[in-house]
Design a protein around this motif. Structure first.
Motif, short mmCIF file in Angstrom:
data_model
loop_
_atom_site.label_atom_id
_atom_site.label_comp_id
_atom_site.label_asym_id
_atom_site.label_seq_id
_atom_site.Cartn_x
_atom_site.Cartn_y
_atom_site.Cartn_z
N HIS A 34 -5.75 -0.78 -3.51
CA HIS A 34 -6.84 -0.57 -2.55
C HIS A 34 -6.83 -1.68 -1.51
N LEU A 35 -6.86 -1.32 -0.24
CA LEU A 35 -6.88 -2.27 0.86
C LEU A 35 -8.13 -2.07 1.70
N ILE A 36 -8.75 -3.17 2.13
CA ILE A 36 -9.93 -3.09 2.98
C ILE A 36 -9.63 -3.72 4.34
N PHE A 37 -9.87 -2.96 5.40
CA PHE A 37 -9.73 -3.47 6.76
C PHE A 37 -11.12 -3.79 7.33
N GLY A 38 -11.22 -4.96 7.96
CA GLY A 38 -12.50 -5.36 8.55
C GLY A 38 -13.21 -6.44 7.76
N GLU A 86 -3.63 -8.92 12.79
CA GLU A 86 -2.36 -9.38 12.23
C GLU A 86 -2.50 -9.65 10.73
N MET A 87 -3.63 -10.22 10.33
CA MET A 87 -3.86 -10.50 8.90
C MET A 87 -3.96 -9.20 8.10
N MET A 88 -4.66 -8.24 8.63
CA MET A 88 -4.81 -6.96 7.93
C MET A 88 -3.47 -6.25 7.77
N LEU A 89 -2.67 -6.29 8.82
CA LEU A 89 -1.36 -5.65 8.75
C LEU A 89 -0.43 -6.40 7.79
N TYR A 90 -0.58 -7.70 7.72
CA TYR A 90 0.23 -8.49 6.78
C TYR A 90 -0.14 -8.13 5.34
N THR A 91 -1.43 -7.91 5.09
CA THR A 91 -1.86 -7.48 3.75
C THR A 91 -1.18 -6.16 3.38
N SER A 92 -1.15 -5.21 4.31
CA SER A 92 -0.47 -3.94 4.05
C SER A 92 0.99 -4.16 3.71
#
Length: 319
Positions: A205-209, A216-222
């Motif tokens: 599970h990934l949360i954006f925001g 960039e941080m959110m995309l790195y998490t993905s």
């Protein structure tokens, strides 16, 4: 137009029929981030009361909570009856309304490995005994599962379809600390790799925001989650509900929720970098009741899906 590989596609391809997840919520399960084991109060976005079971709950189970060190479970029989009640009610509706033929029992709310192994075995095996159940999906946290439980699930996986769903949320420890998560990114990685090494299927599970995270941080998490070898993914926007620590920050002007435009942009880029073998179980989330404070665009999931598909169309993709 190419359809994004969904979890429904995966199940249909593997079992040759319509397989539906039956979400069940068993009273007595909690979280080490709520009971004070690793933190207090839960994640900042979590409204703890919202996780109580909505069907089959009995009054004498309220206030009863298990953990990994519980010596006994005097309410196991009541939990088993609750499980059966919920499965029968939900699967009946799914058969009648959607033509469901097989089922995956989804232990959904709270941390569903956070109990003694004897309790877990009783509940999981009861769920697997129901008609047309082909497996389990178990929502949990990486700090709330043991090697013994993983080995047991791996043994079940030889005959049934066993999934573990881990809340990754972010791979940045400073973010996890801000949301009072109670564990590190390295801890999530460790247990995902352990689960994979035992042949289990893993959904992340990934949360954006999340607070103070850049695109960039959110995309790195993905990117990192994909590299850890997850088999399926759920994407969520961070929305704010009443009676949470995040709601307090929002009302004080200390937190601004992600815009719909930014969320869709990050989601599309995450989907583009996703390996094709990773199935997608969810591309957005929200709630349409008076508990939602913000963002208001999270009220209408159908409209969100419509806009997401509009953004995917130039890429010749659809969800």
């Amino acid at each position: 137009m190419e359809q994004i590989y969904t979890f429904g596609n995966y199940l249909k391809n593997k079992f040759g029929c319509k397989v539906y997840k039956v979400g069940v919520n068993i009273s007595g399960f909690t979280c080490p981030n709520i009971d004070g084991t690793v933190a207090k109060g839960g994640c900042t976005f979590c409204e703890n009361d919202s996780f109580s079971a909505s069907t089959g709950e009995t009054k004498d189970l309220k206030g009863f909570h298990l953990n990994l060190h519980s010596k006994s479970n005097p309410n196991l029989e009541k939990q088993l009856k609750q499980l059966e009640f919920q499965f029968n009610a939900i699967s009946k509706r799914q058969r009648e309304e959607y033509g469901a033929q097989k089922f995956l029992v989804y232990f959904q709310s709270f941390t569903n490995t956070y109990a003694p192994i004897e309790t877990l075995k009783a509940l999981y095996e009861k769920a697997l005994s129901f008609p047309d159940v082909i497996g389990l999906s178990i929502g949990t946290r990486s700090d709330s599962i043991t090697d013994e439980t993983l080995d047991y699930l791996a043994s079940l996986n030889k005959e049934k379809e066993i999934w573990i769903e881990f809340g990754i949320q972010s791979v940045f420890d400073e973010t996890l600390e801000k949301i009072n998560r109670g564990h590190t990114s390295e801890n999530v990685k460790e247990w995902i790799l352990k689960a994979k090494s035992k042949g289990l299927h893993v959904c992340g599970h990934l949360i954006f925001g999340l607070p103070d995270e850049s695109k960039e941080m959110m995309l790195y998490t993905s990117k990192q989650a994909y590299m850890w070898g997850i088999d399926s993914v759920k994407y969520h926007p961070l929305y704010i509900v009443k009676k949470t620590a995040l709601a307090n920050d929002f009302l004080k002007g200390k937190f601004t929720p992600i815009s719909e435009e930014d969320y869709i942009d990050i989601l599309i880029k995450s989907l583009q970098m996703k390996p094709k073998n990773i199935s997608v179980q969810r591309v957005t989330a929200g709630i349409d009741d008076d508990s939602l404070l913000a963002p208001q665009w999270c009220r209408d999931k159908k409209n969100q899906i419509k806009k997401i598909n509009a953004a995917l169309k130039p890429l010749k993709l659809k969800y």
